[in-house]
Write an enzyme that holds these catalytic residues in place. Structure first.
Site, mmCIF file in Angstrom:
data_model
loop_
_atom_site.group_PDB
_atom_site.id
_atom_site.type_symbol
_atom_site.label_atom_id
_atom_site.label_comp_id
_atom_site.label_asym_id
_atom_site.label_seq_id
_atom_site.Cartn_x
_atom_site.Cartn_y
_atom_site.Cartn_z
ATOM 1 N N ASP A 140 -8.308 0.487 -0.226
ATOM 2 C CA ASP A 140 -8.034 1.829 0.299
ATOM 3 C C ASP A 140 -9.346 2.533 0.653
ATOM 4 O O ASP A 140 -9.526 3.044 1.768
ATOM 5 C CB ASP A 140 -7.237 2.619 -0.744
ATOM 6 C CG ASP A 140 -6.637 3.915 -0.215
ATOM 7 O OD1 ASP A 140 -6.568 4.108 1.018
ATOM 8 O OD2 ASP A 140 -6.211 4.733 -1.045
ATOM 9 N N GLY A 187 -4.628 -5.416 -7.437
ATOM 10 C CA GLY A 187 -5.930 -5.006 -7.968
ATOM 11 C C GLY A 187 -5.731 -4.129 -9.190
ATOM 12 O O GLY A 187 -5.121 -4.558 -10.180
#
Length: 168
Positions: free
Chosen positions: A33, A122
């Site tokens: 991100d 993650g």
């Protein structure tokens, strides 16, 4: 639809759309991100703010689309993966919806090539093998004439090996 597995930095791919594993706030963050927001520049965040002001946070399993700023892609599809909580809190369905909703947006925007990051594997802690199985199952079940190629852009070797094994 062709499925390809590569080990790569998703921010460098020249495809029609890349899929960001976004936070529900859509305001950028760590991991993929943050990398997408940094590489794409401030226009992606500006578009995310407009979306957020219109609808509020983006719930897990949902997806929104923005331009790609300075990235070589045309669009960024932001989807919010579920945080792994043992698997009994709807995580598999939410993860599947991430892929399906991203693909629906892709089809609506005439995207021919789309690259997915490894959503929720993650810091959200989703077991990588289960996540890969869900991702591939969702993609294979999706039917749209416009989407011709799906790329799984694996950042780490463990995800790359899992996806390669499952695709072959």
């Amino acid at each position: 639809m062709k499925i390809e597995v590569i080990q790569a930095d998703i921010t460098k791919l020249a495809v029609d759309a890349i899929v960001n594993a976004a936070k529900s706030s859509l305001m950028g963050g760590g991991g993929v991100d943050g990398a997408i927001h940094r590489a794409g520049g401030p226009s992606i965040l500006a578009e995310c703010k407009v979306i957020r002001n219109r609808q509020g946070d983006c719930p897990a399993g949902e997806a929104v689309i923005t331009g790609a700023g300075k990235l070589p892609a045309q669009y960024v599809i932001h989807t919010v993966g579920p945080i792994w909580n043992g698997g009994d809190s709807g995580e598999p369905e939410k993860l599947r919806n991430c892929y399906l909703n991203a693909l629906k947006l892709a089809a609506q925007h005439d995207v021919k090539t789309i690259a997915f990051s490894n959503i929720s594997t993650g810091v959200y802690g989703y077991p990588k093998k289960q996540a890969a199985q869900i991702a591939l199952s969702a993609v294979k079940s999706f039917k749209a004439a416009s989407v011709q190629k799906v790329i799984f852009a694996c950042f780490d070797e463990e995800n790359y090996d899992l996806y390669k094994e499952l695709v072959e």
